[in-house]
Design an enzyme around this catalytic site. Structure first.
Site, PDB file in Angstrom:
ATOM      1  N   CYS A   1       1.737  15.140  56.234  1.00  0.00           N
ATOM      2  CA  CYS A   1       2.513  14.277  57.124  1.00  0.00           C
ATOM      3  C   CYS A   1       1.763  13.007  57.487  1.00  0.00           C
ATOM      4  CB  CYS A   1       2.901  15.036  58.396  1.00  0.00           C
ATOM      5  SG  CYS A   1       1.498  15.661  59.336  1.00  0.00           S
ATOM      6  N   ASN A   2       0.442  12.959  57.257  1.00  0.00           N
ATOM      7  CA  ASN A   2      -0.290  11.740  57.624  1.00  0.00           C
ATOM      8  C   ASN A   2      -1.262  11.271  56.545  1.00  0.00           C
ATOM      9  OD1 ASN A   2      -2.419  13.576  57.903  1.00  0.00           O
ATOM     10  ND2 ASN A   2      -2.100  13.771  60.104  1.00  0.00           N
TER      11      ASN A   2
ATOM     12  N   HIS B   1     -15.235  12.689  50.575  1.00  0.00           N
ATOM     13  CA  HIS B   1     -13.966  12.480  51.276  1.00  0.00           C
ATOM     14  C   HIS B   1     -13.133  13.764  51.302  1.00  0.00           C
ATOM     15  CE1 HIS B   1     -10.311  10.547  52.690  1.00  0.00           C
ATOM     16  NE2 HIS B   1      -9.671  11.100  51.672  1.00  0.00           N
TER      17      HIS B   1
ATOM     18  N   GLY C   1      -7.077  23.321  61.137  1.00  0.00           N
ATOM     19  CA  GLY C   1      -7.297  24.098  59.935  1.00  0.00           C
ATOM     20  C   GLY C   1      -6.121  24.144  58.983  1.00  0.00           C
ATOM     21  N   GLN C   2      -4.991  23.573  59.368  1.00  0.00           N
ATOM     22  CA  GLN C   2      -3.805  23.642  58.523  1.00  0.00           C
ATOM     23  C   GLN C   2      -3.991  22.899  57.208  1.00  0.00           C
ATOM     24  OE1 GLN C   2      -0.280  22.280  60.442  1.00  0.00           O
ATOM     25  NE2 GLN C   2       1.080  22.968  58.833  1.00  0.00           N
TER      26      GLN C   2
ATOM     27  N   GLN D   1      -2.704  23.120  52.890  1.00  0.00           N
ATOM     28  CA  GLN D   1      -2.114  22.005  52.145  1.00  0.00           C
ATOM     29  C   GLN D   1      -2.941  21.675  50.902  1.00  0.00           C
ATOM     30  OE1 GLN D   1      -2.186  19.541  55.611  1.00  0.00           O
ATOM     31  NE2 GLN D   1      -0.012  19.815  56.043  1.00  0.00           N
TER      32      GLN D   1
ATOM     33  N   ALA E   1      11.996  25.392  57.451  1.00  0.00           N
ATOM     34  CA  ALA E   1      11.339  26.692  57.325  1.00  0.00           C
ATOM     35  C   ALA E   1      10.100  26.599  56.456  1.00  0.00           C
ATOM     36  CB  ALA E   1      12.307  27.733  56.753  1.00  0.00           C
ATOM     37  N   GLY E   2       9.541  25.397  56.331  1.00  0.00           N
ATOM     38  CA  GLY E   2       8.307  25.217  55.580  1.00  0.00           C
ATOM     39  C   GLY E   2       7.106  25.625  56.391  1.00  0.00           C
ATOM     40  N   SER E   3       5.904  25.288  55.896  1.00  0.00           N
ATOM     41  CA  SER E   3       4.676  25.728  56.554  1.00  0.00           C
ATOM     42  C   SER E   3       4.549  25.176  57.969  1.00  0.00           C
ATOM     43  CB  SER E   3       3.455  25.318  55.716  1.00  0.00           C
ATOM     44  OG  SER E   3       3.424  23.906  55.537  1.00  0.00           O
ATOM     45  N   MET E   4       4.853  23.879  58.156  1.00  0.00           N
ATOM     46  CA  MET E   4       4.718  23.279  59.476  1.00  0.00           C
ATOM     47  C   MET E   4       5.753  23.844  60.445  1.00  0.00           C
ATOM     48  SD  MET E   4       2.757  20.813  60.898  1.00  0.00           S
ATOM     49  CE  MET E   4       2.415  19.443  59.807  1.00  0.00           C
TER      50      MET E   4
END
Length: 565
Positions: free
Chosen positions: A50-51, A99, A115-116, A120, A193-196
């Site tokens: 998302c970022n 990086h 930790g998410q 990803q 209903a995804g991970s986030m």
């Protein structure tokens, strides 16, 4: 090593650019395929959250690789290259490894320490493996990044420095109240209903919401998430609904969290306003107090009420002014000359009935006109002066938008009775978040792991050359033994074996020190040239070296297909 990463994140680009550059799942697949088809790249992986949007590749030419990867990112994101380029960052070789390891540890996240990102990164690697765009380099890199991230979380207190973006968002939404106290007894709607979204639903259930409703375009995924939530035994009651039911559910929900892969808005301002009306709340734009004076001598500022911008015969074109801003604010007067301001002052002074004192506005405009006469024009800026927000009514609907591009219309900010937290406001809030002391320890772990990974990679680069050298030496020994047997046909087995072992020991002893030392030298920064030197000195066949590399890659792929032991 020729690892290259080109990308943009919340640290390099404004949220508006990130939102436009966001890649759908199909776009990520096409980007990977086009990258490996491009001449400079042999492997590719995309890390899109998302970022952040990052493209990793194994390239044979740096400048050509940067140009190609930047162009591909622009093409597949839909943002022009000229517009995108100022926000792109480039990392190469060890800096690229540093990086990714920093990203895996949460050091580069909007919420430091979350930790998410590990999940990803894992998804990114799995996608590249499924598409066969990840070779030996990216497989090793991403798998090691996952190990480094887990090490950082297990050996340090980085978890105390940060939390998941979901938790951080809920903390911002609760406005300083403990999330558990704020959420207890509320009804929540989670869209996606995804991970986030799944993490948001689980977090809300743990916080004590009375009900959580899951809406998703794919009913099976929503039902599966509901089963998982209801199996938790934490007291939350979960149920699934179709996306068509979202409008009705909004009239009952206290909290709504949205994180989908939609390319357009999921919740528009009109839908939110209708939901508020349906529950008896009034969806009025929030009122703002007048900003401070922009020029000395203007003591007061009369607020422009909604609708005054369209009043008949007004000499100023104020149709673009947000209701509630002072006539003295930059948005109202930027670029206007003294004559126009004086005309407006005269119009106000004609005694037209108004809901505020004409004298006050006349005085303010006259002061502005005097200032303009001195300096020429009031300069135009990107944003009006900061305004003091009038206390808004207590929210009856809390909205958390974790999607990129956004799911919820930003215009919802202006509705009374609503509190909206989105990626943009989270980025602003996280800029002032405190850093934990453990962050320094994690940085040391990253530095150590980068050095070790680089050394291992450089050492691995020379291994096929060393193997080819020893193979050549073994062939020489075998040839000489065969020649000796031809010259001494009566040699018995005992003596033949003793001579063979003696010759092999001599060759091994001669090669041992040079091969050990060349591996050590090759593992050091700048040691890539030792493999070329070894091939030149011993006149090794390049195809033999390449055959060893292919054999190693084949064995490695076989081991990966077998899965972990």
């Amino acid at each position: 090593m020729s690892l290259l990463v080109v990308g943009l994140s919340h640290r390099s680009a404004p949220v508006s650019v990130l939102e436009r550059a966001a890649l759908s799942a199909d776009a990520q697949i096409k980007l990977l395929q086009d990258t490996v088809a491009a001449e400079p790249a042999g492997e590719a992986a995309v890390l899109a959250t998302c970022n952040r949007i990052e493209l990793y590749a194994d390239v044979d030419k740096f400048h050509a690789g940067v140009a190609e990867l930047s162009t591909l990112l622009a093409q597949h994101s839909g943002v022009g290259l000229d517009e995108l380029t100022p926000y792109l960052y480039v990392h190469y070789e060890d800096r690229a490894v540093h990086h990714l390891f920093s990203v895996a540890c949460g050091l580069d996240s909007m919420v430091v320490g979350e930790g998410q990102i590990l999940g990803q990164i894992k998804d990114s690697l799995a996608r590249a493996q499924d598409l066969h765009t990840a070779g030996r380099l990216l497989n090793d890199l991403f798998q090691q990044a996952l190990r480094v991230g887990k090490r950082a979380h297990s050996e340090t207190g980085i978890d105390r420095a940060g939390q998941s973006l979901v938790t951080f968002g809920l903390e911002q939404l609760s406005g300083g109240t403990a999330v558990q106290d704020w959420a207890r007894g509320k009804s929540a709607l989670v869209i996606g209903a995804g991970s986030m979204s799944s993490l948001a639903a689980a977090t809300l259930v743990r916080a004590g919401v009375a009900e959580v409703v899951i809406a998703n375009r794919t009913a099976d995924r929503a039902e599966r998430l509901v089963e998982i939530l209801n199996e938790g035994g934490t007291g939350g009651v979960a149920r699934a609904v179709s996306m068509d039911a979202v409008r009705d559910e909004l009239t009952r929900a206290d909290v709504a969290v949205s994180c989908t892969g939609a390319t357009g808005l999921v919740l528009g301002s009109e839908m939110i306003a209708a939901a508020l009306k349906g529950r008896g709340a009034i969806a009025q734009p929030g009122a703002y107090a007048a900003p401070p004076s922009v020029v000395a001598g203007a003591a007061q500022a009369a607020r422009l009420p909604a609708g005054s911008a369209n009043e008949e015969n007004c000499p100023l074109d104020l149709t673009s002014i947000q209701p509630g801003f002072s006539v003295m604010g930059e948005a109202a007067v930027a670029g206007m000359d003294a004559a126009t301001l004086e005309q407006h002052a005269a119009w106000v002074d004609n005694g037209i009935p108004r809901p505020y004192s004409p004298a006050d506005e006349t005085e303010a405009i006259a002061a502005l006109a005097a200032a303009v006469a001195t300096v020429g024009r009031i300069p135009e800026r990107r944003k009006p002066e900061a305004v003091v927000e009038v206390p808004r009514p207590e929210p009856v609907l809390y909205l958390l938008d974790l999607a990129m591009p956004r799911d919820i219309d930003a215009a919802v900010h202006r509705l009374g009775g609503v509190r909206l937290v989105d990626i943009e406001s989270l980025a602003e809030a996280s800029a002032d978040a405190p850093m934990a002391a453990d962050v320094d320890q994690v940085r040391r772990i990253v530095s150590d792991e980068v050095a070790a990974f680089g050394a291992a990679l450089r050492a691995a680069h020379i291994t096929p050359t060393v193997v080819a050298l020893r193979t050549m030496a073994a062939d020489v020994v075998a040839g000489e033994i065969a020649r000796l047997e031809g010259r001494l046909p009566g040699l018995d087995d005992k003596h033949r074996s003793e001579i063979t072992q003696t010759v092999k020991r001599v060759v091994d002893k001669l090669l041992h020190a040079p091969t050990v030392r060349v591996k050590q030298l090759a593992a050091e920064p700048g040691g890539a040239g030792y493999a070329d030197a070894l091939r030149t000195l011993f006149d090794l066949d390049p195809e033999t070296v390449a055959a060893v590399s292919r054999a190693e890659d084949s064995t490695e792929k076989h081991d990966q297909n077998r899965g972990p032991a």
